[in-house]
Design a protein around this motif. Sequence first.
Motif, mmCIF file in Angstrom:
data_model
loop_
_atom_site.group_PDB
_atom_site.id
_atom_site.type_symbol
_atom_site.label_atom_id
_atom_site.label_comp_id
_atom_site.label_asym_id
_atom_site.label_seq_id
_atom_site.Cartn_x
_atom_site.Cartn_y
_atom_site.Cartn_z
ATOM 1 N N GLN A 1 3.729 7.077 2.091
ATOM 2 C CA GLN A 1 3.641 8.547 1.713
ATOM 3 C C GLN A 1 3.300 9.286 3.017
ATOM 4 O O GLN A 1 3.968 10.639 2.993
ATOM 5 N N ALA A 2 2.677 8.841 3.929
ATOM 6 C CA ALA A 2 2.617 9.434 5.010
ATOM 7 C C ALA A 2 4.076 9.594 5.661
ATOM 8 O O ALA A 2 4.243 10.811 6.185
ATOM 9 N N LEU A 3 4.857 8.494 5.902
ATOM 10 C CA LEU A 3 6.157 8.760 6.229
ATOM 11 C C LEU A 3 6.939 9.838 5.500
ATOM 12 O O LEU A 3 7.733 10.678 5.962
ATOM 13 N N SER A 4 6.892 9.837 4.053
ATOM 14 C CA SER A 4 7.437 10.850 3.206
ATOM 15 C C SER A 4 7.185 12.321 3.702
ATOM 16 O O SER A 4 7.732 13.112 3.783
ATOM 17 N N ALA A 5 5.733 12.494 4.072
ATOM 18 C CA ALA A 5 5.370 13.763 4.371
ATOM 19 C C ALA A 5 5.985 14.207 5.561
ATOM 20 O O ALA A 5 5.588 15.344 5.898
ATOM 21 N N THR A 6 6.426 13.202 6.495
ATOM 22 C CA THR A 6 6.893 13.745 7.964
ATOM 23 C C THR A 6 8.394 14.271 7.501
ATOM 24 O O THR A 6 9.370 14.428 8.369
ATOM 25 N N ASP B 1 0.851 -1.254 -0.141
ATOM 26 C CA ASP B 1 -0.099 -0.048 0.172
ATOM 27 C C ASP B 1 0.690 1.335 0.138
ATOM 28 O O ASP B 1 1.685 1.532 0.740
ATOM 29 N N GLY C 1 11.295 1.529 6.870
ATOM 30 C CA GLY C 1 10.323 2.166 7.705
ATOM 31 C C GLY C 1 8.863 1.668 7.490
ATOM 32 O O GLY C 1 8.149 1.039 8.334
ATOM 33 N N ALA C 2 8.707 1.646 6.140
ATOM 34 C CA ALA C 2 7.317 1.497 5.791
ATOM 35 C C ALA C 2 7.068 0.236 4.919
ATOM 36 O O ALA C 2 5.941 -0.413 5.066
ATOM 37 N N PHE D 1 8.397 6.958 14.566
ATOM 38 C CA PHE D 1 8.569 7.379 13.255
ATOM 39 C C PHE D 1 8.275 9.040 13.049
ATOM 40 O O PHE D 1 8.919 9.440 12.167
ATOM 41 N N VAL E 1 11.905 5.757 4.452
ATOM 42 C CA VAL E 1 10.718 5.283 4.041
ATOM 43 C C VAL E 1 10.570 3.694 3.378
ATOM 44 O O VAL E 1 9.553 2.954 3.934
ATOM 45 N N MET F 1 -5.116 4.603 6.699
ATOM 46 C CA MET F 1 -3.692 4.212 6.373
ATOM 47 C C MET F 1 -2.639 5.244 6.648
ATOM 48 O O MET F 1 -1.681 5.350 5.392
ATOM 49 N N PRO G 1 8.912 -3.434 6.598
ATOM 50 C CA PRO G 1 8.209 -4.048 7.483
ATOM 51 C C PRO G 1 6.813 -4.676 6.862
ATOM 52 O O PRO G 1 6.381 -5.857 7.345
ATOM 53 N N GLU G 2 6.308 -4.237 5.943
ATOM 54 C CA GLU G 2 5.065 -4.707 5.513
ATOM 55 C C GLU G 2 5.313 -5.934 4.603
ATOM 56 O O GLU G 2 4.523 -6.765 4.601
ATOM 57 N N ASN H 1 1.916 -3.339 10.115
ATOM 58 C CA ASN H 1 2.560 -4.663 10.639
ATOM 59 C C ASN H 1 3.374 -4.149 11.808
ATOM 60 O O ASN H 1 4.020 -5.139 12.728
ATOM 61 N N VAL I 1 2.056 2.223 9.506
ATOM 62 C CA VAL I 1 2.643 0.986 9.348
ATOM 63 C C VAL I 1 1.920 0.101 9.759
ATOM 64 O O VAL I 1 2.027 -0.297 10.949
ATOM 65 N N ARG J 1 0.264 4.341 0.937
ATOM 66 C CA ARG J 1 -0.356 5.296 1.737
ATOM 67 C C ARG J 1 0.619 5.348 2.839
ATOM 68 O O ARG J 1 1.105 6.511 3.393
ATOM 69 N N PRO J 2 1.084 4.187 3.681
ATOM 70 C CA PRO J 2 1.897 4.458 4.773
ATOM 71 C C PRO J 2 3.134 5.238 4.391
ATOM 72 O O PRO J 2 3.699 5.815 5.213
ATOM 73 N N GLN K 1 6.417 14.641 15.919
ATOM 74 C CA GLN K 1 7.188 15.425 14.871
ATOM 75 C C GLN K 1 7.460 16.885 15.431
ATOM 76 O O GLN K 1 8.328 17.488 14.803
#
Lengths: 264, 245
Positions: free
Chosen positions: A171-176, A166, A186-187, B103, A183, B89, A190-191, B94, B92, A168-169, B163
Amino acid sequence: MSVAERQPPPRWQRPSLSVWLLAVVFIAFFLHGLHGAEVSPERLGQGAVNVGLFLAESFPPDLSRLSVIGRAMLETFQMALVGVVFGVIASIPFALLSARNTTLHPGLRWLAKMLVAVFRTIPDLVWALIFVVAVGLGPLAGILAIMMDTIGFCGRFFAERIEETDPRPAQALSATGCSRFAVVFGAIVPECLPSFIGTSLYSVEKAVRSAVVLGLVGAGGIGVELSAAMNLFQYDQALTVILTILVVVIAVEQLSGWIRGRIL
Amino acid sequence: MEIRVEQLGKIYPDGTRAIDGISFKLSPGEQVTLIGPNGCGKSTLMKCLIGLEPPTAGAIRMDALDLTALRGRALRRLRARIGCVFQQMNLVPNLSVIQNVLFGAMGRLGYWRTLDLTASAALRAQAMSALERVGLADLGGRRTSHLSGGQQQRVAIARMLMQDARVVIADEPVASLDPRAAAEVMDLLCEIVEERGMSLICILHQMDLVARYARRLVGMRAGRIEFDLPADQCPGERIEALYRS
Ligand SMILES: Nc1ncnc2c1ncn2[C@@H]1O[C@H](COP(=O)(O)OP(=O)(O)OP(=O)(O)O)[C@@H](O)[C@H]1O
Ligand SMILES: [Mg+2]
Protein backbone atom coordinates in the motif's frame (compact mmCIF):
# COMPACT_ATOMS: atom_id res chain seq x y z
CA MET A 1 -22.47 -16.64 41.52
CA SER A 2 -19.11 -17.36 43.10
CA VAL A 3 -16.21 -18.75 41.12
CA ALA A 4 -16.35 -22.07 42.94
CA GLU A 5 -19.93 -22.73 41.85
CA ARG A 6 -19.35 -21.99 38.21
CA GLN A 7 -19.26 -25.18 36.13
CA PRO A 8 -16.31 -25.81 33.82
CA PRO A 9 -17.27 -26.45 30.20
CA PRO A 10 -18.09 -30.11 29.42
CA ARG A 11 -15.07 -32.32 28.76
CA TRP A 12 -16.40 -33.40 25.44
CA GLN A 13 -19.35 -32.58 23.29
CA ARG A 14 -21.66 -35.17 21.81
CA PRO A 15 -20.75 -35.49 18.14
CA SER A 16 -23.49 -34.46 15.75
CA LEU A 17 -25.37 -36.85 13.49
CA SER A 18 -23.21 -35.99 10.49
CA VAL A 19 -20.06 -36.88 12.43
CA TRP A 20 -21.58 -40.24 13.37
CA LEU A 21 -22.56 -40.86 9.79
CA LEU A 22 -19.10 -39.96 8.54
CA ALA A 23 -17.51 -42.28 11.09
CA VAL A 24 -19.74 -45.19 10.07
CA VAL A 25 -18.98 -44.67 6.37
CA PHE A 26 -15.26 -44.42 7.11
CA ILE A 27 -15.22 -47.61 9.18
CA ALA A 28 -17.23 -49.47 6.54
CA PHE A 29 -14.74 -48.52 3.82
CA PHE A 30 -11.85 -49.44 6.07
CA LEU A 31 -13.18 -52.91 6.90
CA HIS A 32 -14.18 -53.63 3.33
CA GLY A 33 -10.71 -52.53 2.14
CA LEU A 34 -9.03 -54.76 4.67
CA HIS A 35 -11.21 -57.65 3.54
CA GLY A 36 -10.36 -56.98 -0.13
CA ALA A 37 -6.64 -57.19 0.58
CA GLU A 38 -7.19 -60.79 1.71
CA VAL A 39 -4.81 -60.50 4.59
CA SER A 40 -4.05 -63.86 6.15
CA PRO A 41 -1.25 -65.11 8.38
CA GLU A 42 -0.13 -67.57 5.68
CA ARG A 43 0.16 -64.85 3.04
CA LEU A 44 2.07 -62.57 5.39
CA GLY A 45 4.41 -65.40 6.33
CA GLN A 46 4.99 -66.33 2.69
CA GLY A 47 5.61 -62.66 1.91
CA ALA A 48 8.30 -62.39 4.55
CA VAL A 49 9.97 -65.51 3.20
CA ASN A 50 9.88 -64.11 -0.35
CA VAL A 51 11.45 -60.83 0.74
CA GLY A 52 14.15 -62.87 2.42
CA LEU A 53 14.73 -64.82 -0.81
CA PHE A 54 14.88 -61.59 -2.83
CA LEU A 55 17.47 -60.15 -0.46
CA ALA A 56 19.51 -63.35 -0.49
CA GLU A 57 19.56 -63.49 -4.30
CA SER A 58 20.24 -59.78 -4.71
CA PHE A 59 23.22 -59.80 -2.43
CA PRO A 60 25.97 -58.88 -3.23
CA PRO A 61 24.78 -56.19 -5.67
CA ASP A 62 26.01 -56.63 -9.25
CA LEU A 63 28.17 -53.61 -10.01
CA SER A 64 29.10 -54.64 -13.57
CA ARG A 65 26.60 -52.21 -15.15
CA LEU A 66 27.21 -49.43 -12.67
CA SER A 67 28.24 -46.92 -15.34
CA VAL A 68 25.04 -47.51 -17.34
CA ILE A 69 22.97 -47.29 -14.18
CA GLY A 70 24.84 -44.17 -13.10
CA ARG A 71 24.10 -42.51 -16.42
CA ALA A 72 20.42 -43.42 -16.12
CA MET A 73 20.37 -41.99 -12.62
CA LEU A 74 21.96 -38.78 -13.88
CA GLU A 75 19.26 -38.58 -16.54
CA THR A 76 16.63 -39.04 -13.84
CA PHE A 77 18.09 -36.25 -11.76
CA GLN A 78 18.33 -33.96 -14.77
CA MET A 79 14.74 -34.70 -15.74
CA ALA A 80 13.69 -33.65 -12.26
CA LEU A 81 15.79 -30.50 -12.32
CA VAL A 82 14.72 -29.34 -15.78
CA GLY A 83 11.08 -30.15 -15.10
CA VAL A 84 11.10 -28.26 -11.80
CA VAL A 85 12.85 -25.20 -13.25
CA PHE A 86 10.27 -24.84 -16.03
CA GLY A 87 7.50 -25.76 -13.62
CA VAL A 88 8.54 -23.08 -11.12
CA ILE A 89 8.81 -20.45 -13.84
CA ALA A 90 5.34 -21.34 -15.07
CA SER A 91 4.00 -21.42 -11.50
CA ILE A 92 4.70 -17.75 -10.86
CA PRO A 93 2.09 -16.33 -13.28
CA PHE A 94 -0.38 -18.99 -12.16
CA ALA A 95 0.23 -18.07 -8.51
CA LEU A 96 -0.03 -14.33 -9.14
CA LEU A 97 -3.28 -14.82 -11.00
CA SER A 98 -4.76 -17.12 -8.38
CA ALA A 99 -3.83 -15.06 -5.30
CA ARG A 100 -6.59 -12.77 -4.11
CA ASN A 101 -4.33 -9.73 -3.69
CA THR A 102 -2.53 -9.91 -7.04
CA THR A 103 -5.07 -11.30 -9.46
CA LEU A 104 -6.24 -9.21 -12.38
CA HIS A 105 -9.85 -10.34 -12.37
CA PRO A 106 -11.96 -12.66 -10.19
CA GLY A 107 -12.86 -14.75 -13.21
CA LEU A 108 -9.21 -15.16 -14.13
CA ARG A 109 -8.46 -16.10 -10.53
CA TRP A 110 -11.05 -18.83 -10.63
CA LEU A 111 -9.66 -20.13 -13.93
CA ALA A 112 -6.05 -20.12 -12.70
CA LYS A 113 -7.01 -21.90 -9.49
CA MET A 114 -8.99 -24.48 -11.44
CA LEU A 115 -6.09 -25.19 -13.79
CA VAL A 116 -3.61 -25.52 -10.93
CA ALA A 117 -6.02 -27.85 -9.15
CA VAL A 118 -6.31 -30.00 -12.29
CA PHE A 119 -2.52 -30.15 -12.67
CA ARG A 120 -2.27 -31.21 -9.06
CA THR A 121 -5.07 -33.74 -8.98
CA ILE A 122 -3.90 -35.77 -11.95
CA PRO A 123 -1.07 -37.98 -10.62
CA ASP A 124 2.37 -37.57 -12.18
CA LEU A 125 2.30 -41.15 -13.45
CA VAL A 126 -0.86 -40.39 -15.40
CA TRP A 127 0.73 -37.24 -16.84
CA ALA A 128 3.71 -39.36 -17.87
CA LEU A 129 1.45 -41.86 -19.65
CA ILE A 130 -0.26 -38.99 -21.48
CA PHE A 131 3.03 -37.39 -22.52
CA VAL A 132 4.55 -40.69 -23.62
CA VAL A 133 1.64 -40.90 -26.04
CA ALA A 134 2.08 -37.26 -27.02
CA VAL A 135 5.86 -36.95 -27.45
CA GLY A 136 7.04 -40.56 -27.40
CA LEU A 137 9.24 -42.54 -25.01
CA GLY A 138 12.15 -40.81 -23.30
CA PRO A 139 13.04 -38.07 -20.87
CA LEU A 140 10.99 -35.31 -22.55
CA ALA A 141 7.78 -37.04 -21.48
CA GLY A 142 9.15 -37.24 -17.94
CA ILE A 143 10.17 -33.59 -17.92
CA LEU A 144 6.71 -32.51 -19.06
CA ALA A 145 5.04 -34.71 -16.43
CA ILE A 146 7.23 -33.24 -13.69
CA MET A 147 6.51 -29.77 -14.95
CA MET A 148 2.77 -30.32 -14.62
CA ASP A 149 3.21 -31.79 -11.16
CA THR A 150 5.38 -28.84 -10.11
CA ILE A 151 2.85 -26.27 -11.34
CA GLY A 152 0.15 -28.06 -9.38
CA PHE A 153 2.25 -27.98 -6.23
CA CYS A 154 4.14 -24.68 -6.48
CA GLY A 155 1.24 -22.80 -8.07
CA ARG A 156 -0.84 -23.48 -5.00
CA PHE A 157 1.81 -22.87 -2.34
CA PHE A 158 3.18 -19.76 -4.02
CA ALA A 159 -0.34 -18.34 -4.18
CA GLU A 160 -0.93 -19.06 -0.51
CA ARG A 161 2.30 -17.33 0.39
CA ILE A 162 1.40 -14.33 -1.76
CA GLU A 163 -1.93 -14.01 0.03
CA GLU A 164 -0.13 -14.00 3.38
CA THR A 165 2.05 -10.97 2.61
CA ASP A 166 1.58 -7.88 4.72
CA PRO A 167 -0.52 -5.45 2.64
CA ARG A 168 1.07 -2.37 4.21
CA PRO A 169 4.37 -2.17 2.27
CA ALA A 170 2.44 -2.71 -0.97
CA GLN A 171 0.00 0.00 0.00
CA ALA A 172 2.87 2.37 0.81
CA LEU A 173 4.33 1.76 -2.65
CA SER A 174 0.96 2.28 -4.34
CA ALA A 175 0.76 5.58 -2.47
CA THR A 176 3.92 6.76 -4.22
CA GLY A 177 2.20 6.34 -7.57
CA CYS A 178 3.64 2.99 -8.69
CA SER A 179 1.92 0.78 -11.23
CA ARG A 180 0.44 -2.54 -10.18
CA PHE A 181 3.30 -4.38 -11.82
CA ALA A 182 5.81 -2.34 -9.82
CA VAL A 183 3.93 -2.94 -6.57
CA VAL A 184 3.76 -6.68 -7.17
CA PHE A 185 7.42 -7.03 -8.11
CA GLY A 186 8.66 -4.34 -5.74
CA ALA A 187 6.84 -5.25 -2.55
CA ILE A 188 5.07 -8.59 -2.80
CA VAL A 189 7.43 -10.87 -4.72
CA PRO A 190 10.55 -9.88 -2.69
CA GLU A 191 8.67 -10.75 0.49
CA CYS A 192 7.75 -14.17 -0.88
CA LEU A 193 11.05 -15.03 -2.53
CA PRO A 194 12.67 -16.98 0.34
CA SER A 195 9.54 -19.07 0.69
CA PHE A 196 9.36 -19.58 -3.10
CA ILE A 197 12.92 -20.88 -3.08
CA GLY A 198 12.20 -23.21 -0.17
CA THR A 199 9.12 -24.59 -1.89
CA SER A 200 11.03 -25.03 -5.15
CA LEU A 201 13.79 -26.96 -3.42
CA TYR A 202 11.22 -29.22 -1.85
CA SER A 203 9.79 -29.67 -5.35
CA VAL A 204 13.18 -30.87 -6.58
CA GLU A 205 13.27 -33.49 -3.82
CA LYS A 206 9.76 -34.59 -4.69
CA ALA A 207 10.53 -34.59 -8.42
CA VAL A 208 13.63 -36.78 -8.06
CA ARG A 209 11.55 -39.38 -6.28
CA SER A 210 8.75 -39.22 -8.82
CA ALA A 211 11.18 -39.20 -11.79
CA VAL A 212 12.39 -42.62 -10.66
CA VAL A 213 8.87 -43.98 -10.93
CA LEU A 214 8.16 -42.21 -14.23
CA GLY A 215 10.87 -44.38 -15.85
CA LEU A 216 8.66 -47.40 -15.22
CA VAL A 217 6.21 -46.19 -17.89
CA GLY A 218 8.99 -45.31 -20.30
CA ALA A 219 9.28 -41.61 -19.55
CA GLY A 220 13.08 -41.74 -19.32
CA GLY A 221 15.55 -42.29 -16.51
CA ILE A 222 16.45 -45.08 -14.15
CA GLY A 223 13.00 -46.56 -13.67
CA VAL A 224 13.31 -48.55 -16.86
CA GLU A 225 16.55 -50.14 -15.59
CA LEU A 226 14.78 -51.19 -12.42
CA SER A 227 11.78 -52.71 -14.15
CA ALA A 228 14.02 -54.54 -16.64
CA ALA A 229 16.16 -56.02 -13.88
CA MET A 230 13.08 -57.11 -11.90
CA ASN A 231 11.36 -58.65 -14.91
CA LEU A 232 14.50 -60.65 -15.79
CA PHE A 233 14.88 -61.79 -12.16
CA GLN A 234 18.31 -60.10 -12.02
CA TYR A 235 17.81 -59.14 -8.42
CA ASP A 236 21.47 -58.33 -7.85
CA GLN A 237 21.28 -55.66 -10.56
CA ALA A 238 17.98 -54.43 -9.17
CA LEU A 239 19.66 -53.94 -5.81
CA THR A 240 22.37 -51.81 -7.43
CA VAL A 241 19.67 -49.64 -8.96
CA ILE A 242 17.81 -49.33 -5.66
CA LEU A 243 20.98 -48.43 -3.78
CA THR A 244 21.89 -45.81 -6.40
CA ILE A 245 18.44 -44.27 -6.07
CA LEU A 246 18.78 -44.29 -2.31
CA VAL A 247 22.14 -42.52 -2.38
CA VAL A 248 21.01 -39.85 -4.83
CA VAL A 249 17.67 -39.17 -3.15
CA ILE A 250 19.32 -38.82 0.25
CA ALA A 251 22.05 -36.57 -1.19
CA VAL A 252 19.48 -34.33 -2.87
CA GLU A 253 17.41 -34.10 0.31
CA GLN A 254 20.44 -33.24 2.40
CA LEU A 255 21.66 -30.60 -0.01
CA SER A 256 18.26 -28.98 -0.38
CA GLY A 257 17.71 -29.04 3.38
CA TRP A 258 21.05 -27.34 3.86
CA ILE A 259 20.27 -24.62 1.31
CA ARG A 260 16.83 -24.06 2.83
CA GLY A 261 18.37 -23.74 6.26
CA ARG A 262 20.63 -21.01 4.94
CA ILE A 263 17.99 -18.89 3.23
CA LEU A 264 15.01 -19.12 5.60
CA MET B 1 -0.03 22.29 -4.43
CA GLU B 2 -3.32 23.56 -3.05
CA ILE B 3 -5.71 20.96 -1.63
CA ARG B 4 -9.44 21.59 -1.34
CA VAL B 5 -11.71 19.03 0.26
CA GLU B 6 -15.42 19.65 -0.21
CA GLN B 7 -18.16 17.86 1.70
CA LEU B 8 -16.20 14.62 1.65
CA GLY B 9 -18.03 11.48 2.73
CA LYS B 10 -16.89 7.88 2.97
CA ILE B 11 -19.05 4.89 3.78
CA TYR B 12 -17.18 1.57 3.62
CA PRO B 13 -18.88 -1.27 1.76
CA ASP B 14 -19.77 -2.90 5.09
CA GLY B 15 -21.82 0.19 5.98
CA THR B 16 -19.33 1.90 8.34
CA ARG B 17 -19.68 5.67 7.99
CA ALA B 18 -16.05 6.71 8.44
CA ILE B 19 -16.24 10.28 7.10
CA ASP B 20 -19.35 12.36 7.28
CA GLY B 21 -19.06 15.66 5.41
CA ILE B 22 -15.59 17.12 5.79
CA SER B 23 -14.44 20.35 4.13
CA PHE B 24 -11.12 22.14 4.46
CA LYS B 25 -8.50 23.91 2.41
CA LEU B 26 -4.73 23.56 2.57
CA SER B 27 -2.57 26.24 0.92
CA PRO B 28 0.81 25.36 -0.59
CA GLY B 29 3.44 25.09 2.14
CA GLU B 30 0.87 25.01 4.93
CA GLN B 31 1.12 22.55 7.81
CA VAL B 32 -1.85 21.04 9.54
CA THR B 33 -2.07 18.59 12.42
CA LEU B 34 -5.03 16.28 12.66
CA ILE B 35 -6.18 14.85 16.00
CA GLY B 36 -9.14 12.80 17.15
CA PRO B 37 -10.06 9.59 18.95
CA ASN B 38 -9.49 6.11 17.52
CA GLY B 39 -11.84 5.29 14.69
CA CYS B 40 -12.94 8.87 14.01
CA GLY B 41 -11.86 8.56 10.38
CA LYS B 42 -8.41 10.19 10.27
CA SER B 43 -6.69 7.38 8.37
CA THR B 44 -9.67 7.04 6.07
CA LEU B 45 -9.36 10.74 5.22
CA MET B 46 -5.66 10.20 4.43
CA LYS B 47 -6.45 7.25 2.20
CA CYS B 48 -9.03 9.29 0.33
CA LEU B 49 -6.51 12.08 -0.15
CA ILE B 50 -4.09 9.74 -1.96
CA GLY B 51 -6.81 7.89 -3.79
CA LEU B 52 -6.29 4.57 -2.01
CA GLU B 53 -9.94 4.60 -0.96
CA PRO B 54 -12.59 6.15 -3.21
CA PRO B 55 -14.80 8.59 -1.32
CA THR B 56 -18.54 8.01 -1.52
CA ALA B 57 -19.46 11.70 -1.51
CA GLY B 58 -17.93 15.11 -2.10
CA ALA B 59 -14.81 16.13 -3.97
CA ILE B 60 -11.06 16.47 -3.49
CA ARG B 61 -9.27 19.05 -5.62
CA MET B 62 -5.53 19.27 -5.91
CA ASP B 63 -4.70 22.47 -7.76
CA ALA B 64 -7.03 22.20 -10.75
CA LEU B 65 -7.32 18.40 -10.67
CA ASP B 66 -10.34 16.57 -9.34
CA LEU B 67 -8.78 13.58 -7.59
CA THR B 68 -12.00 11.58 -7.43
CA ALA B 69 -12.30 11.71 -11.22
CA LEU B 70 -8.74 10.52 -11.87
CA ARG B 71 -8.00 6.94 -12.89
CA GLY B 72 -4.99 4.87 -13.85
CA ARG B 73 -1.93 6.74 -15.02
CA ALA B 74 -3.25 10.22 -14.20
CA LEU B 75 -4.02 9.17 -10.63
CA ARG B 76 -0.56 7.61 -10.26
CA ARG B 77 1.08 10.79 -11.55
CA LEU B 78 -0.74 12.77 -8.89
CA ARG B 79 0.15 10.28 -6.18
CA ALA B 80 3.80 10.54 -7.14
CA ARG B 81 3.65 14.14 -5.92
CA ILE B 82 2.26 13.19 -2.51
CA GLY B 83 4.68 11.66 -0.05
CA CYS B 84 3.33 9.30 2.58
CA VAL B 85 4.70 8.18 5.89
CA PHE B 86 2.56 5.69 7.76
CA GLN B 87 2.77 4.44 11.31
CA GLN B 88 4.58 1.21 10.53
CA MET B 89 5.61 -1.12 7.75
CA ASN B 90 6.13 1.56 5.13
CA LEU B 91 9.05 -0.38 3.72
CA VAL B 92 9.66 -3.75 2.15
CA PRO B 93 11.46 -5.57 4.97
CA ASN B 94 13.32 -8.11 2.85
CA LEU B 95 15.05 -5.53 0.69
CA SER B 96 18.04 -3.33 1.33
CA VAL B 97 17.65 0.18 2.70
CA ILE B 98 18.89 1.80 -0.50
CA GLN B 99 16.44 -0.25 -2.56
CA ASN B 100 13.57 1.03 -0.45
CA VAL B 101 14.76 4.59 -0.91
CA LEU B 102 15.15 4.09 -4.67
CA PHE B 103 11.53 2.91 -4.85
CA GLY B 104 10.58 6.49 -3.98
CA ALA B 105 11.30 7.37 -7.60
CA MET B 106 9.34 4.40 -8.96
CA GLY B 107 6.18 6.42 -9.52
CA ARG B 108 8.19 8.72 -11.81
CA LEU B 109 10.65 6.33 -13.42
CA GLY B 110 9.03 2.91 -13.31
CA TYR B 111 10.24 -0.42 -11.98
CA TRP B 112 13.42 -1.18 -13.89
CA ARG B 113 14.97 2.25 -13.57
CA THR B 114 14.56 2.18 -9.79
CA LEU B 115 15.64 -1.42 -9.19
CA ASP B 116 18.96 -1.24 -7.36
CA LEU B 117 20.50 -3.69 -9.83
CA THR B 118 19.64 -1.64 -12.89
CA ALA B 119 19.28 1.92 -11.56
CA SER B 120 21.59 4.62 -12.93
CA ALA B 121 24.60 5.72 -10.89
CA ALA B 122 23.11 9.20 -10.68
CA LEU B 123 19.90 7.92 -9.12
CA ARG B 124 21.80 5.77 -6.64
CA ALA B 125 23.86 8.82 -5.68
CA GLN B 126 20.63 10.75 -5.19
CA ALA B 127 19.33 7.96 -2.93
CA MET B 128 22.54 8.11 -0.93
CA SER B 129 22.19 11.84 -0.41
CA ALA B 130 18.60 11.34 0.73
CA LEU B 131 19.89 8.79 3.23
CA GLU B 132 22.55 11.21 4.27
CA ARG B 133 19.91 13.86 4.89
CA VAL B 134 18.13 11.55 7.34
CA GLY B 135 21.40 10.51 8.95
CA LEU B 136 21.55 6.91 7.73
CA ALA B 137 24.17 7.12 4.98
CA ASP B 138 26.19 4.24 6.42
CA LEU B 139 23.22 1.83 6.51
CA GLY B 140 22.41 1.85 2.79
CA GLY B 141 23.35 -1.79 2.31
CA ARG B 142 21.61 -3.10 5.42
CA ARG B 143 18.50 -5.27 5.19
CA THR B 144 15.56 -3.07 6.13
CA SER B 145 14.08 -5.55 8.61
CA HIS B 146 17.27 -5.24 10.64
CA LEU B 147 16.67 -1.54 11.40
CA SER B 148 15.05 -0.12 14.52
CA GLY B 149 11.60 1.44 14.29
CA GLY B 150 13.02 4.96 14.38
CA GLN B 151 15.53 4.17 11.65
CA GLN B 152 12.77 2.67 9.50
CA GLN B 153 10.74 5.87 9.77
CA ARG B 154 13.82 7.82 8.69
CA VAL B 155 14.18 5.56 5.68
CA ALA B 156 10.53 6.22 4.85
CA ILE B 157 11.31 9.94 5.00
CA ALA B 158 14.33 9.43 2.73
CA ARG B 159 12.08 7.61 0.27
CA MET B 160 9.70 10.55 0.36
CA LEU B 161 12.65 12.84 -0.42
CA MET B 162 13.45 10.66 -3.40
CA GLN B 163 9.87 10.99 -4.51
CA ASP B 164 10.24 14.75 -4.79
CA ALA B 165 6.79 15.25 -3.29
CA ARG B 166 4.96 18.57 -2.93
CA VAL B 167 2.66 17.38 -0.16
CA VAL B 168 3.48 15.08 2.71
CA ILE B 169 0.86 13.01 4.46
CA ALA B 170 2.01 11.42 7.70
CA ASP B 171 -0.35 9.04 9.52
CA GLU B 172 0.92 8.70 13.10
CA PRO B 173 4.52 8.70 11.87
CA VAL B 174 5.97 8.29 15.36
CA ALA B 175 3.28 6.26 17.13
CA SER B 176 5.46 3.20 17.63
CA LEU B 177 8.62 5.07 18.65
CA ASP B 178 10.01 5.88 22.08
CA PRO B 179 9.73 9.56 23.13
CA ARG B 180 13.24 10.47 22.11
CA ALA B 181 13.15 8.75 18.72
CA ALA B 182 9.69 10.26 18.20
CA ALA B 183 10.99 13.79 18.78
CA GLU B 184 13.97 13.15 16.48
CA VAL B 185 11.81 11.85 13.66
CA MET B 186 9.30 14.68 14.06
CA ASP B 187 12.10 17.26 14.04
CA LEU B 188 13.54 15.73 10.90
CA LEU B 189 10.18 15.59 9.18
CA CYS B 190 9.33 19.21 10.02
CA GLU B 191 12.78 20.45 8.99
CA ILE B 192 12.57 18.73 5.64
CA VAL B 193 9.03 19.88 5.00
CA GLU B 194 10.07 23.44 5.79
CA GLU B 195 13.30 23.53 3.80
CA ARG B 196 11.50 22.22 0.70
CA GLY B 197 8.39 24.30 1.17
CA MET B 198 6.13 21.22 1.13
CA SER B 199 2.66 21.11 2.65
CA LEU B 200 2.14 18.70 5.53
CA ILE B 201 -0.86 16.87 6.90
CA CYS B 202 0.16 15.03 10.03
CA ILE B 203 -1.96 12.82 12.29
CA LEU B 204 -0.74 12.76 15.87
CA HIS B 205 -1.99 11.12 19.02
CA GLN B 206 0.50 12.27 21.67
CA MET B 207 -0.56 15.62 23.10
CA ASP B 208 2.97 16.68 23.99
CA LEU B 209 3.95 16.34 20.33
CA VAL B 210 0.82 18.22 19.30
CA ALA B 211 1.72 21.06 21.67
CA ARG B 212 5.21 21.19 20.27
CA TYR B 213 4.70 20.78 16.52
CA ALA B 214 1.15 21.77 15.65
CA ARG B 215 0.52 25.10 13.95
CA ARG B 216 -2.95 24.67 12.56
CA LEU B 217 -4.89 22.11 14.53
CA VAL B 218 -7.87 20.21 13.18
CA GLY B 219 -9.93 18.15 15.62
CA MET B 220 -12.02 15.28 14.29
CA ARG B 221 -14.73 13.28 15.95
CA ALA B 222 -17.05 10.65 14.47
CA GLY B 223 -16.18 11.49 10.89
CA ARG B 224 -16.65 15.26 11.22
CA ILE B 225 -14.39 18.22 11.84
CA GLU B 226 -15.14 19.67 15.30
CA PHE B 227 -12.71 22.57 15.11
CA ASP B 228 -10.05 23.99 12.82
CA LEU B 229 -7.97 26.58 14.67
CA PRO B 230 -4.45 27.91 14.96
CA ALA B 231 -2.88 25.65 17.58
CA ASP B 232 -2.03 28.45 19.96
CA GLN B 233 -5.64 29.66 19.98
CA CYS B 234 -7.15 26.25 20.62
CA PRO B 235 -8.50 25.92 24.17
CA GLY B 236 -7.63 22.72 26.02
CA GLU B 237 -11.30 21.94 26.72
CA ARG B 238 -12.06 21.65 23.04
CA ILE B 239 -9.31 19.06 22.64
CA GLU B 240 -10.52 17.16 25.69
CA ALA B 241 -14.07 17.25 24.38
CA LEU B 242 -12.95 15.32 21.31
CA TYR B 243 -12.02 12.33 23.42
CA ARG B 244 -15.01 12.41 25.77
CA SER B 245 -17.39 9.53 25.21
N1 LIG C 1 -11.41 -1.17 5.15
C1 LIG C 1 -12.38 -0.87 6.03
N2 LIG C 1 -13.59 -1.46 5.93
C2 LIG C 1 -14.58 -1.16 6.79
N3 LIG C 1 -14.47 -0.27 7.80
C3 LIG C 1 -13.29 0.34 7.95
C4 LIG C 1 -12.19 0.09 7.08
N4 LIG C 1 -11.14 0.84 7.47
C5 LIG C 1 -11.59 1.55 8.53
N5 LIG C 1 -12.87 1.26 8.83
C6 LIG C 1 -13.70 1.85 9.89
O1 LIG C 1 -13.81 3.22 9.63
C7 LIG C 1 -13.75 3.95 10.84
C8 LIG C 1 -12.62 4.97 10.77
O2 LIG C 1 -11.38 4.26 10.71
P1 LIG C 1 -9.99 4.99 10.59
O3 LIG C 1 -8.95 3.95 10.43
O4 LIG C 1 -10.08 6.03 9.56
O5 LIG C 1 -9.87 5.65 12.01
P2 LIG C 1 -8.69 6.50 12.64
O6 LIG C 1 -9.24 7.81 12.99
O7 LIG C 1 -7.50 6.46 11.75
O8 LIG C 1 -8.40 5.67 13.96
P3 LIG C 1 -7.00 5.39 14.70
O9 LIG C 1 -6.74 6.58 15.55
O10 LIG C 1 -7.30 4.18 15.52
O11 LIG C 1 -5.97 5.15 13.66
C9 LIG C 1 -13.57 2.94 11.94
O12 LIG C 1 -14.83 2.69 12.51
C10 LIG C 1 -13.05 1.71 11.25
O13 LIG C 1 -13.47 0.56 11.90
MG1 LIG D 1 -5.50 5.60 11.85
